[in-house]
Design an enzyme around this catalytic site. Structure first.
Site, PDB file in Angstrom:
ATOM      1  N   ARG A 170       0.837  -1.207   0.000  1.00 54.80           N
ATOM      2  CA  ARG A 170       0.000   0.000   0.000  1.00 54.80           C
ATOM      3  C   ARG A 170       0.871   1.255   0.000  1.00 54.80           C
ATOM      4  O   ARG A 170       0.584   2.229   0.691  1.00 54.80           O
ATOM      5  CB  ARG A 170      -0.958   0.006   1.196  1.00 54.80           C
ATOM      6  CG  ARG A 170      -1.851  -1.218   1.283  1.00 54.80           C
ATOM      7  CD  ARG A 170      -2.807  -1.320   0.094  1.00 54.80           C
ATOM      8  NE  ARG A 170      -3.546  -2.569   0.163  1.00 54.80           N
ATOM      9  CZ  ARG A 170      -3.172  -3.707  -0.431  1.00 54.80           C
ATOM     10  NH1 ARG A 170      -2.048  -3.718  -1.152  1.00 54.80           N
ATOM     11  NH2 ARG A 170      -3.883  -4.800  -0.325  1.00 54.80           N
ATOM     12  N   SER A 252     -11.323  -0.651   3.309  1.00 56.00           N
ATOM     13  CA  SER A 252     -10.490  -1.107   4.430  1.00 56.00           C
ATOM     14  C   SER A 252      -9.767   0.085   5.045  1.00 56.00           C
ATOM     15  O   SER A 252      -9.023   0.778   4.360  1.00 56.00           O
ATOM     16  CB  SER A 252      -9.474  -2.135   3.936  1.00 56.00           C
ATOM     17  OG  SER A 252     -10.131  -3.275   3.418  1.00 56.00           O
ATOM     18  N   GLU A 352      -5.084   3.215   6.256  1.00 57.04           N
ATOM     19  CA  GLU A 352      -4.851   3.219   4.813  1.00 57.04           C
ATOM     20  C   GLU A 352      -5.233   4.549   4.161  1.00 57.04           C
ATOM     21  O   GLU A 352      -4.503   5.043   3.314  1.00 57.04           O
ATOM     22  CB  GLU A 352      -5.643   2.091   4.134  1.00 57.04           C
ATOM     23  CG  GLU A 352      -4.980   0.741   4.179  1.00 57.04           C
ATOM     24  CD  GLU A 352      -5.540  -0.210   3.124  1.00 57.04           C
ATOM     25  OE1 GLU A 352      -5.982   0.266   2.075  1.00 57.04           O
ATOM     26  OE2 GLU A 352      -5.531  -1.424   3.379  1.00 57.04           O
TER      27      GLU A 352
END
Length: 356
Positions: A170, A252, A352
């Site tokens: 990520r 998420s 995130e």
């Protein structure tokens, strides 16, 4: 290039947070980005560059204040095409404003596999390399070829390959700033305009994740094609992730943390049921959703921010359009969850989404 003043961003972020932008610029071509870079909009009267916020689908974003004072760049560059072939790959190019899922569906409609595990990930093509999106055993970097971008400091267009993007979990060069001369950080500086992906002609299924293995066993089909995997992934995601059009969310909210084998063994000794995945580099990835659920957060709320009942990894907007959750409420809930997980497991969860 279309410039709007005092524009609501509530419909442009999937959390549905009610905030506005002092200035929003809609960009629908690579040339429009270069024109913006050369315009007076980007510079203060003293000549300094004004801060910018690049906005794709708004699906990985938490607006923490009522007003965004940075110039919001809404990426709306369209287009999908096959732009090249090698003996082993097809090179597909898409504009930064294309919805990611639309690109996945388009490639499958052509009969080309490779992106099916990444179905239904919200957001746009231009945002995909920034986050190095991934799901069900496949990351963008596994299919990445190259991208085009514009340097807002110089107005020049440039191209990066996978190595230059410095992909991580990520993560990418687009999430880091250049701390000193010679550093190659592009956060706040580069705007992605086109992305090219390399789809393998010798396609093979990626079925390593437990949910997909269960689908294989239940179907009695040990050799599913790309279309079947696409349909399974869509069904799995729809069953556990809320539709942002119905219940505001940013997908998420926390990254799955990685620990050493020794750390994992220590946690398993205390929590035998913990969900974990060994990684090629010897580390072990833990399921953040399981950690949050184990701390009792699933279905709970603080103010108008809540934890989704079906998946503890997802934070949701429990407010209404006229009384929406605030970014402050979301981050207060996130901080409380982080504290709980750290106190029980000694693990720090990392969000995130981009918080502005």
């Amino acid at each position: 290039m279309l410039v709007e003043k005092n524009t609501s961003l509530q419909d442009l972020n999937t959390f549905g947070i009610a905030a506005s932008a002092d200035v929003l610029v809609r960009l629908r071509s690579s040339q429009a980005v270069q024109d913006f870079a050369a315009s007076s909009l980007l510079r203060s009267p003293q000549g300094a560059l004004r801060p910018t916020l690049v906005l794709g689908g708004g699906s990985n974003l938490v607006l923490s204040g009522d007003v965004v004072h940075a110039i919001v760049l809404k990426m709306e560059i369209p287009g999908i095409a096959l732009v090249g072939e090698t003996p082993t790959q097809r090179i597909v190019q898409a504009g930064a404003g294309v919805r990611w899922h639309d690109l996945v569906a388009w490639t499958l409609a052509q009969g080309w596999g490779g992106l099916e595990n990444l179905a239904l990930i919200p957001g746009t093509v231009g945002a995909a390399p920034v986050q190095n999106i991934g799901a069900y055993g496949v990351e963008l970097q596994d299919r990445f070829h190259s991208l085009d971008a514009v340097d807002l400091h110089t107005g020049q267009a440039f191209t990066l390959d996978a190595a230059q993007c410095a992909f991580g979990y990520r993560d990418s060069v687009f999430k880091h700033t250049a701390a000193q001369p010679g550093d190659f950080g592009l956060a706040g500086r580069a705007v992605i305009t086109q992305v090219r992906l390399a789809l393998p002609k010798a396609w093979r299924p990626e079925l390593g994740y437990l949910e997909l293995q269960r689908r294989v066993e239940a179907s009695g089909n040990p050799a599913p094609d790309a279309r079947q995997i696409f349909e399974w992934v869509c069904a799995i995601r729809r069953a556990k992730l809320p539709d942002p059009a119905v219940l505001g969310n940013a997908g998420s909210f926390f990254k799955n943390p990685a620990v050493t084998e020794d750390q994992c063994r220590d946690i398993i000794a205390r929590e035998p049921k913990i969900v974990h995945y060994p990684m090629p580099d010897g580390s072990v990835k833990l399921a953040a959703g399981w950690l949050i659920d184990a701390c009792g957060w699933k279905g709970k709320s603080l103010g108008r921010a809540g934890v989704y009942e079906q998946q503890a990894l997802v934070l949701v907007n429990r407010g209404t359009r006229s009384s929406s959750v605030t970014g402050g409420e979301v981050m207060t809930l996130a901080a409380a969850i982080q504290t709980s997980v750290y106190e029980r497991f000694g693990i720090r969860l990392e969000p995130e989404p981009v918080v502005v």
